[in-house]
Scaffold this motif. Structure first.
Motif, short mmCIF file in Angstrom:
data_model
loop_
_atom_site.label_atom_id
_atom_site.label_comp_id
_atom_site.label_asym_id
_atom_site.label_seq_id
_atom_site.Cartn_x
_atom_site.Cartn_y
_atom_site.Cartn_z
N SER A 71 0.93 -1.17 0.02
CA SER A 71 0.09 -0.26 0.11
C SER A 71 0.87 1.32 -0.19
O SER A 71 1.84 1.38 0.54
N SER A 72 0.36 2.29 -0.32
CA SER A 72 1.15 3.43 -0.65
C SER A 72 0.68 4.26 0.48
O SER A 72 0.76 5.70 0.16
N ALA A 131 3.35 2.00 -6.53
CA ALA A 131 1.78 1.58 -6.25
C ALA A 131 1.16 2.39 -7.24
O ALA A 131 -0.02 1.88 -7.55
N ALA A 132 1.56 3.67 -7.78
CA ALA A 132 0.90 4.44 -8.80
C ALA A 132 0.72 3.87 -10.02
O ALA A 132 -0.26 3.80 -10.78
N ASN A 134 0.94 0.40 -10.48
CA ASN A 134 0.12 -0.74 -10.33
C ASN A 134 -1.50 -0.02 -10.64
O ASN A 134 -2.26 -0.77 -11.19
N LYS A 135 -1.66 1.02 -10.02
CA LYS A 135 -3.02 1.75 -10.36
C LYS A 135 -3.42 2.18 -11.76
O LYS A 135 -4.33 1.99 -12.19
N GLU A 138 -4.12 -0.81 -13.43
CA GLU A 138 -5.46 -1.42 -13.22
C GLU A 138 -6.61 -0.73 -14.05
O GLU A 138 -7.40 -1.08 -14.58
N GLU A 139 -6.23 0.75 -13.95
CA GLU A 139 -7.34 1.38 -14.61
C GLU A 139 -7.15 1.23 -16.28
O GLU A 139 -8.19 1.36 -17.11
N LYS A 192 -9.87 7.95 -12.88
CA LYS A 192 -9.12 7.45 -11.81
C LYS A 192 -7.53 7.15 -12.62
O LYS A 192 -6.72 7.12 -12.10
N ALA A 196 -4.28 8.65 -11.52
CA ALA A 196 -2.91 7.68 -11.37
C ALA A 196 -1.81 8.00 -11.76
O ALA A 196 -0.61 7.77 -11.90
N ASP A 199 -0.26 10.97 -10.27
CA ASP A 199 0.45 10.29 -8.98
C ASP A 199 1.77 9.80 -9.42
O ASP A 199 2.80 10.14 -8.78
N TYR A 256 -1.71 -8.30 -7.30
CA TYR A 256 -1.44 -6.99 -7.96
C TYR A 256 -1.02 -7.29 -9.24
O TYR A 256 -0.43 -8.53 -9.93
#
Length: 281
Positions: A71-72, A131-132, A134-135, A138-139, A192, A196, A199, A256
Motif C-alpha cells: 500500500s502507498s 503503487a501508482a 499498479n493503479k 488496473e485502470e 481514476k 493515477a 500521481d 497485484y
C-alpha cells in the motif's frame, strides 16, 4: 501495512557505498566507489518488504522475492528502520514526527546521505511510484477493454500513452489522427486513470530530486534528466504495463497486476533508452 526495514547500519551503509573506518574515536567514514554496482543490482531486485534481520552478522538487506507491491498509505511516523549496531544490540530507529530519522549519534554526520537514500528508495522504488504504476495498470485495463471493442485493430498497432505537462493523457506511436483522438478521449475519460498517471509522474519526479540531493547528482535513476516538460517523451505507460505484467498465477497470489522486479527493469530500460544522464555522479 507497516513497512519494516532490516537494516544493519554498518553493513547497510557499506552496501550503500559507505564504509566506516575502524577508528571509533572519530567514526571516520568514506565513500566506497565500488559499492555502487551492488546497490544498482539491489534496485533491480527490490521488493516491498525487507525482512527482519536475524542474529547472523552476515545477513543484511535480504529480500523476500515473493513479496510484491504494498500500500502507498503514508508510512511516517510509523515506518521503522531496524538497525543492528556493532555491539550486537538491535536498535530500532524510528522516524520522528518531523520526518527525520532518529539516528545513533555516530551516524549523525551522514544524516543527509542516509535519509536521502531511505526516502528516495521509498518514493521511487518501493512505495509511492510503483503503487501508482499498479493503479495506472488496473485502470488502463478497464479502458483498453472498451477501446478494443470500439476499434479491435488498435490491438495490432504500435502505440503507447503518457501524460504531458498539462496533466492530459496523450497517445504516442503509430496512430492516425482518428485513432489518436479515439484513444485520448477514452484515456482521459477515465478520471481514476488520469489521477493515477499524475500521481506516478509527481512521485517519480520528486523521487529523482530526493535521490540527487544537495549534490545534484546520482548513480541511479536520479542521474537521468526527466522533468515536467519531457516526461511524456521518456515514460510510456503502455510499454510499462505490457512489459511488467504478472501472469494470472502471480496476480492471484499477490493481488497485484504488475510484477515489481519486471517493472523496475522496464523503467530502467526506458530511462536508458530515452533520457539523458545529465546528472551523473
Amino acid at each position: 501495512m507497516e513497512l519494516s526495514w532490516a537494516f544493519k547500519i554498518d553493513e547497510g551503509l557499506r552496501q550503500l557505498g559507505i564504509k566506516r573506518e575502524t577508528c571509533d574515536k572519530d567514526n571516520d567514514m568514506k565513500i566506497d566507489a565500488s559499492a555502487g554496482l551492488l546497490l544498482h543490482a539491489k534496485h533491480n531486485q527490490v521488493t516491498d518488504k525487507i525482512k527482519n534481520v536475524g542474529s547472523s552478522s552476515k545477513e543484511a538487506l535480504t529480500v523476500d522475492p515473493a513479496t510484491q507491491f504494498i500500500s502507498s498509505e503514508p508510512t511516517l511516523p510509523t515506518e521503522q528502520m531496524r538497525a543492528k549496531s556493532d555491539d550486537g544490540k538491535l536498535t530500532v530507529i524510528n522516524y520522528k514526527s518531523n520526518g527525520k530519522l532518529d539516528l545513533p549519534a555516530r551516524f549523525e554526520a551522514h544524516r543527509e546521505l542516509i535519509e536521502r537514500v531511505a526516502n528516495s528508495t521509498s518514493t521511487l522504488y518501493l512505495h509511492d511510484t510503483p503503487a501508482a504504476a499498479n493503479k495506472v495498470a488496473e485502470e488502463y485495463d478497464k479502458t483498453s477493454a472498451d477501446l478494443n471493442v470500439q476499434n479491435p485493430e488498435l490491438q495490432n498497432k504500435n502505440w503507447g500513452f503518457s501524460i504531458d505537462g498539462s496533466g492530459k493523457l496523450i497517445a504516442t506511436g503509430h496512430l492516425n489522427q482518428a485513432d489518436k483522438q479515439l484513444v485520448e478521449e477514452a484515456l482521459n475519460g477515465n478520471d481514476k486513470l488520469v489521477s493515477a498517471a499524475k500521481d506516478f509522474k509527481n512521485n517519480f519526479l520528486e523521487g529523482l530530486e530526493i535521490e540527487r540531493g544537495s549534490s545534484g547528482t546520482s548513480q541511479y535513476w536520479g542521474k537521468y534528466d526527466v522533468n515536467e516538460g519531457n516526461f511524456a517523451e521518456i515514460i510510456d505507460f503502455k510499454e510499462m504495463i505490457t512489459q511488467s505484467r504478472n501472469n494470472d498465477k502471480q496476480r492471484e497470489a499477490t493481488g497485484y497486476l504488475l510484477n515489481k522486479r519486471e517493472w523496475t527493469i522496464n523503467i530502467a530500460d526506458q530511462l536508458k533508452t530515452s533520457a539523458e544522464p545529465s546528472f551523473t555522479k
